[in-house]
Write a protein that holds these residues in place. Structure first.
Motif, PDB file in Angstrom:
ATOM      1  N   THR A  34       0.826  -1.212   0.000  1.00 48.95           N
ATOM      2  CA  THR A  34       0.000   0.000   0.000  1.00 48.95           C
ATOM      3  C   THR A  34       0.858   1.260   0.000  1.00 48.95           C
ATOM      4  OG1 THR A  34      -1.760  -1.146   1.209  1.00 48.95           O
ATOM      5  CG2 THR A  34      -1.813   1.264   1.225  1.00 48.95           C
ATOM      6  N   GLY A  87      -9.577   6.742   1.632  1.00 45.80           N
ATOM      7  CA  GLY A  87      -9.833   5.966   0.432  1.00 45.80           C
ATOM      8  C   GLY A  87     -10.132   6.867  -0.759  1.00 45.80           C
ATOM      9  N   MET A 123      -6.879   8.609  -1.783  1.00 43.45           N
ATOM     10  CA  MET A 123      -5.980   7.721  -2.498  1.00 43.45           C
ATOM     11  C   MET A 123      -6.516   7.395  -3.889  1.00 43.45           C
ATOM     12  SD  MET A 123      -4.317   5.134   0.332  1.00 43.45           S
ATOM     13  CE  MET A 123      -5.842   4.657   1.144  1.00 43.45           C
ATOM     14  N   PHE A 124      -7.848   7.363  -4.006  1.00 42.73           N
ATOM     15  CA  PHE A 124      -8.441   7.133  -5.327  1.00 42.73           C
ATOM     16  C   PHE A 124      -8.121   8.304  -6.252  1.00 42.73           C
ATOM     17  CE2 PHE A 124     -11.863   7.098  -8.482  1.00 42.73           C
ATOM     18  CZ  PHE A 124     -11.822   5.767  -8.892  1.00 42.73           C
ATOM     19  N   SER A 163      -4.654   7.951  -7.382  1.00 39.08           N
ATOM     20  CA  SER A 163      -4.536   6.933  -8.433  1.00 39.08           C
ATOM     21  C   SER A 163      -4.967   7.489  -9.787  1.00 39.08           C
ATOM     22  CB  SER A 163      -5.362   5.691  -8.074  1.00 39.08           C
ATOM     23  OG  SER A 163      -6.754   5.951  -8.148  1.00 39.08           O
ATOM     24  N   GLY A 205      -2.049  10.972   1.313  1.00 36.69           N
ATOM     25  CA  GLY A 205      -2.370   9.568   1.080  1.00 36.69           C
ATOM     26  C   GLY A 205      -1.530   8.636   1.934  1.00 36.69           C
ATOM     27  N   SER A 214      -8.076   1.625  -2.584  1.00 33.71           N
ATOM     28  CA  SER A 214      -8.854   2.790  -2.157  1.00 33.71           C
ATOM     29  C   SER A 214     -10.332   2.445  -2.017  1.00 33.71           C
ATOM     30  CB  SER A 214      -8.690   3.934  -3.165  1.00 33.71           C
ATOM     31  OG  SER A 214      -7.349   4.262  -3.346  1.00 33.71           O
ATOM     32  N   TYR A 228     -10.909   0.522   1.106  1.00 32.53           N
ATOM     33  CA  TYR A 228     -10.912   1.416   2.269  1.00 32.53           C
ATOM     34  C   TYR A 228     -12.279   2.078   2.436  1.00 32.53           C
ATOM     35  CZ  TYR A 228      -5.911   1.459   3.523  1.00 32.53           C
ATOM     36  OH  TYR A 228      -4.668   1.133   3.978  1.00 32.53           O
TER      37      TYR A 228
END
Length: 208
Positions: A14, A81, A84-85, A88, A128, A193, A196
């Protein structure tokens, strides 16, 4: 934490995907390309140490910060989450945010300030990564926290190595190779993500 090895692998994977040492090689080169070897080494060491300390503090003090601001772990999982998405998506679309960091770094009056911004923050220990260590440590006992520490130290050792061999690695990977690795990792990060967010929502409504 029933399986320490599995927990360590999850923590390492992660954080590695979020911190993205290979993907940050072009940014590091862009920020330091006009500097001599001694200054580049100084910036690398300072950025790595600062980023490491930041994450280690949140491994052990993350809960205190959350309690102070009355933040639940479920809320943090959902927010983290989503964050972090977004990271990404940023990676998948070429990390447009990096262009901003690079320009600000180039305009910096002090060379050492590049180590703090944008390298240590936000590239190597951004929201993140901070969210990830807090969420991971929230479900970990002392052994689990120590495993997170090992994962953090190992990742930043890799970061340091990418700085030392940045030019060589870029020559081997090429711009396209680095981009491919970053985008594959971004897909994995997007999946983590979503997990999460789902875990946070289900826990919040009492279904988890």
């Amino acid at each position: 934490m029933n399986d320490p090895l599995s927990f360590f692998f999850t923590a390492f994977t992660t954080l590695f995907i979020i911190i993205d040492p290979p993907g940050n090689i072009p940014t590091f080169i862009a920020l330091t390309e006009s500097l001599n070897k001694e200054l580049i080494d100084r910036i690398s060491k300072k950025a790595t140490v600062i980023a490491t300390v930041i994450l280690l503090v949140f491994v052990f003090a993350g809960w205190a910060v959350m309690e102070f601001f009355s933040i639940s772990i479920e809320a943090l999982k959902i927010a983290g989450g989503l964050m972090m998405f977004i990271i990404s998506i940023d990676i998948l679309f070429g990390r447009k945010s990096r262009e901003i960091y690079e320009e600000r770094g180039k305009m910096s009056a002090e060379i050492d300030s590049i180590a703090v911004f944008p390298l240590a923050l936000p590239l190597y220990s951004g929201p993140g990564a901070i969210t990830a260590v807090v969420v991971l440590s929230s479900s970990a006992d002392l052994i689990g926290k120590l495993l997170i520490v090992v994962a953090v130290l190992l990742i930043y050792a890799i970061v340091r190595l990418t700085h030392i061999y940045a030019v060589t690695l870029m020559r081997i990977l090429g711009k396209s190779g680095s981009d491919i690795i970053a985008r594959v990792m971004a897909i994995l990060l997007a999946a983590i993500s979503v997990e999460y967010v789902m875990d946070g929502v289900l826990s919040k409504v009492g279904l988890a």
